[in-house]
Write an enzyme that holds these catalytic residues in place. Structure first.
Site, PDB file in Angstrom:
ATOM      1  N   THR D  95       0.858  -1.185   0.000  1.00  0.00           N
ATOM      2  CA  THR D  95       0.000   0.000   0.000  1.00  0.00           C
ATOM      3  C   THR D  95       0.890   1.229   0.000  1.00  0.00           C
ATOM      4  O   THR D  95       1.602   1.473   0.965  1.00  0.00           O
ATOM      5  CB  THR D  95      -0.904  -0.003   1.248  1.00  0.00           C
ATOM      6  OG1 THR D  95      -1.743  -1.155   1.185  1.00  0.00           O
ATOM      7  CG2 THR D  95      -1.772   1.248   1.291  1.00  0.00           C
ATOM      8  N   LYS D 171      -7.223   1.432  -3.365  1.00  0.00           N
ATOM      9  CA  LYS D 171      -6.860   0.824  -2.083  1.00  0.00           C
ATOM     10  C   LYS D 171      -6.940   1.855  -0.956  1.00  0.00           C
ATOM     11  O   LYS D 171      -7.524   1.603   0.100  1.00  0.00           O
ATOM     12  CB  LYS D 171      -5.443   0.255  -2.155  1.00  0.00           C
ATOM     13  CG  LYS D 171      -4.837  -0.211  -0.816  1.00  0.00           C
ATOM     14  CD  LYS D 171      -5.562  -1.416  -0.215  1.00  0.00           C
ATOM     15  CE  LYS D 171      -5.268  -1.609   1.271  1.00  0.00           C
ATOM     16  NZ  LYS D 171      -4.034  -2.331   1.547  1.00  0.00           N
ATOM     17  N   LYS D 240      -1.439   6.601   9.296  1.00  0.00           N
ATOM     18  CA  LYS D 240      -0.546   6.514   8.124  1.00  0.00           C
ATOM     19  C   LYS D 240      -1.381   6.337   6.846  1.00  0.00           C
ATOM     20  O   LYS D 240      -1.163   7.046   5.851  1.00  0.00           O
ATOM     21  CB  LYS D 240       0.418   5.333   8.296  1.00  0.00           C
ATOM     22  CG  LYS D 240       1.537   5.284   7.268  1.00  0.00           C
ATOM     23  CD  LYS D 240       2.312   3.964   7.366  1.00  0.00           C
ATOM     24  CE  LYS D 240       2.502   3.379   5.960  1.00  0.00           C
ATOM     25  NZ  LYS D 240       2.416   1.919   5.899  1.00  0.00           N
TER      26      LYS D 240
END
Lengths: 293, 293, 293, 293
Positions: D95, D171, D240
């Site tokens: 990711t 994503k 994050k």
């Protein structure tokens, strides 16, 4: 004093001329050579490299455009860190992220050099008149050593404390509070317009009362006159500064809902093609969001 | 002029004294009789009812606490609408919702009376000195007829236009911009504290520069000194005003993200028991949200 | 049971038919007489007034459009409070503000009547099939007494506790969470579109994974197909419900930043003329704010 | 196929085992050598360097922790770009930010290599069962060439389009929608608690109705049970990911008010010491902001 100066943009030219005028010995350096012509005529020596501008200097000032530039200037090969004498001071006067300021301060400490973070408030005309507001953070003795220089460049130096990043945080906060004020004004102007009020009336009420200050007068006037085309400070630059403030807030774990409202409005303005307008165009973006444009 | 005056709170007492001092013929009414003692000594007649205070008057001023009170005073049995001579003017000087002002204006129009919405900016001491800022909205001739009264009560009258609710919108917007300014300042103070900066330094930078105005000076000082206990304007009242502004925004279909940030902070402050503190306590609530308290 | 039923809108018709089908004795009342025709054919008696529909009943159900209507029905002259036998139960099944529910509950308690707040989740077809979700708040014995009615109207009754407003808070929260989900989806759809992604791909990823539920499937499909014209639930109604939730949050001192984001987007959509579209049009308003429309 | 695999974390171990089980020829590399023991026992060869793991491979998969790691792996000395045969495919399955994905794609294109961005949704157990959801973006023929590998690793591959960063945006959007859903739930739970409702009742209403999906069931249960200590996904990691989504929104000029609300709550949670709790602790932070803790 023996002073080096890096970064001869509009601010840098005005500030270095003040230093020269104050009787100090000045060597300057700019990546693009042309910009040193004027200060050279005034009597400054022009160094061919950062190494040369640092050579034997007590204080080296840098004022460059952004984080990438100040990192390159300081930490790059032949940069300030590599060239400044031990014990000398690097005064970083650009507007930078707290993270970058922390990183530079640590690097200089490791090299037994001192670093002061000293961002300024004011435009080139204030710089030329020696009337900048300077916010200085760093070791007290280093800040004190720079006193004679601050004196010729600024009308007042605000001492932010021993941490260099504190000065950066104050500078970013000032712009943050300004961005938030513009956004809030924009919301209020949209509101009164919907009730048939001429924006100038709200402007008068605000600026004759609680908000009789430059922030509201300057930006309120731009909004009332829709004078967004002649940008004093563009939306793109505004977003850059607000993002620096939000990054500082992120790092420090501070929720900033007003700052987010400001950032979202700036993004919307840019998305609608207003990136190069004055950032007061937030008010027009707000009007757009209210179905008024 | 033949003037009636309803509502002898602190503001009302000071304002009615100015009218009397300006040589006008004054009858006053207050729901709680005791509050009329002082103005009575100064020479005003005290009416036993709203009907009596309206009887034969050219202008009747009301300044009461909230929407419920002004609706009762105006539309209740024996109220201003029922009692004011046709052609006379009801000057509504309290801070009210735009919806209420619209409703009252429609009611008076139906009764062939005139209504001016004229909320004021300033505290009781400014009222006593005749230095209020008055924002007046309504039919231009009605606003003009009230000129001699505005002159003795205020230092300047801002003409909001022909719609009464426009004046209300301006008054609410002024408080809205103030609440947003306090919240933004609160965020900035939390931010710099996390970087080791004494809040007073940020205060100095703000108020010597772009924000050299009462809003930032008065509230910034309360925040720096944490002097929330002596409330000039409580959090509960702040929330009430912000909610009036948000209701106006809702009715006009204006998104107000900064206003929402302010409202949320006020709610948090009240939830933590700070409802009766000065509404600058938003900054403490912000610090709490940042893990600083 | 001896049941009265007030409010024969689409939901009320379907719900009262279920009660009749469950073998209960039913009298109905609707302000507009025409709407009682169908249930009358099915065997319900039609009462000429609220007083008549309450006469001798153990339970009276009301499901009316909004706060104003339920206050009028309950507290107006000849309303439920004035007419319901002592000890009987008023089951309030509309979606109302917590403040109104609290006020009605207090009024009934004063009159020695019981009140249950029992808002429902589900559309008219679920009501016709007896498959509503019912959220019931109030005195446990009153809730229990209504059990046989809940059984024929709903597939499950959720017990919210002894406070009537708790049930209202849950109903409002369900819509609140839904509105926030739509807004968040809208932000995500704008984001991926800017990176060249067809919205249907994000839809598939969401609804095959963590978000495989009606909220995301139904509203995601509307967004992907831009099928806003055939409104299942309009933006105006969405704003009404979100505002009820925000009022509940205001009263309870709960900051609701996500709810504010949703409200602002709804306001923007209405400001741009989308008030009668399906409230999923928030996603189009978000796209507009992102410069995509 | 001749496959290289870089990054043997928990996800990487499970995914590489599936590839081996699918009959492909597999070479693996991990910076920390110990982690390759298990897959080595299953029959994979262990390469001593990135150069070796790329040598002669048709496809090299990387799944590493963050942007810094994937940049080092790809662009560092002896990295994938320097080592992968022309025409071969680098499948980036971690990711990452859209900016990093764009930069890597440009670098590979310059080297006549192909790159597919293929982040996955699902936990290690889904990876071990070959039931991941894979989002693939990049040149269609490159995506097609990876088909046999996607088949053994995932239950479905979602084609994001020809731009690699599109897959990253999807994503990030999935996590973004999830974070926003948790924050909105948190607000709703605080709201009903203030009205005396047990949180479990709201949970039941949500998850039996419109929100009957893993996002609300899994995270709702953690919130109701206050089971924040056993973190499936920590607040730090949540921040994050949300920051990656906000950075993508910033770059694309998309205002994201719901995302901001989520970010602010995460910051508040970390500021209060909950950084290593499950990120559903946003609900507790919301409760704290509401004066409930």
């Amino acid at each position: 004093m023996q002073v080096g100066f890096i970064g001869l943009g509009r601010m840098g030219q005005a500030m270095s001329a003040r230093i020269l005028g104050g009787g100090h010995d000045l060597v300057v350096y700019n990546r693009t050579p042309g910009k040193t012509a004027e200060i050279s005529k005034l009597g400054a020596r022009v160094a061919p490299s950062i190494a040369a501008v640092c050579d034997g200097r007590e204080v080296v000032i840098s004022i460059v455009a952004d984080d990438a530039a100040v990192k390159e200037v300081t930490l790059g090969a032949g940069g300030v860190k590599a060239s400044l004498p031990a014990g000398a001071v690097h005064v970083v006067m650009g507007t930078h992220s707290v993270a970058t300021v922390q990183m530079l301060a640590a690097a200089h400490a490791q090299a037994n050099q001192q670093m002061v973070s000293a961002p300024v408030l004011g435009r080139p005309d204030a710089a030329a008149a020696g009337k900048l507001m300077i916010v200085a953070g760093g070791p007290p003795d280093a800040v004190r050593r720079c006193g004679p220089l601050s004196e010729v460049m600024g009308r007042r130096t605000f001492e932010a404390g021993v941490k260099q990043e504190g000065a950066a945080a104050i500078k970013l906060s000032n712009n943050f509070v300004l961005g938030c004020a513009i956004e809030a004004m924009g919301e209020a102007f949209s509101l009164v317009r919907k009730y048939g009020v001429a924006p100038g009336v709200l402007y008068d009420v605000l600026t004759e009362g609680l908000f009789a200050s430059p922030a509201y007068k300057v930006y309120g006037q731009i909004i009332v006159g829709q004078a967004y085309d002649k940008a004093g400070f563009t939306t793109h630059l505004g977003l850059k500064d607000i993002n620096l403030a939000l990054a500082a807030a992120d790092q420090a774990r501070v929720p900033v809902p007003s700052g987010n409202a400001c950032r979202d409005r700036l993004l919307g303005a840019i998305a609608h093609g207003d990136g190069e307008k004055d950032w007061a165009v937030m008010a027009r973006e707000q009007a757009r969001a209210s179905g008024l444009e």
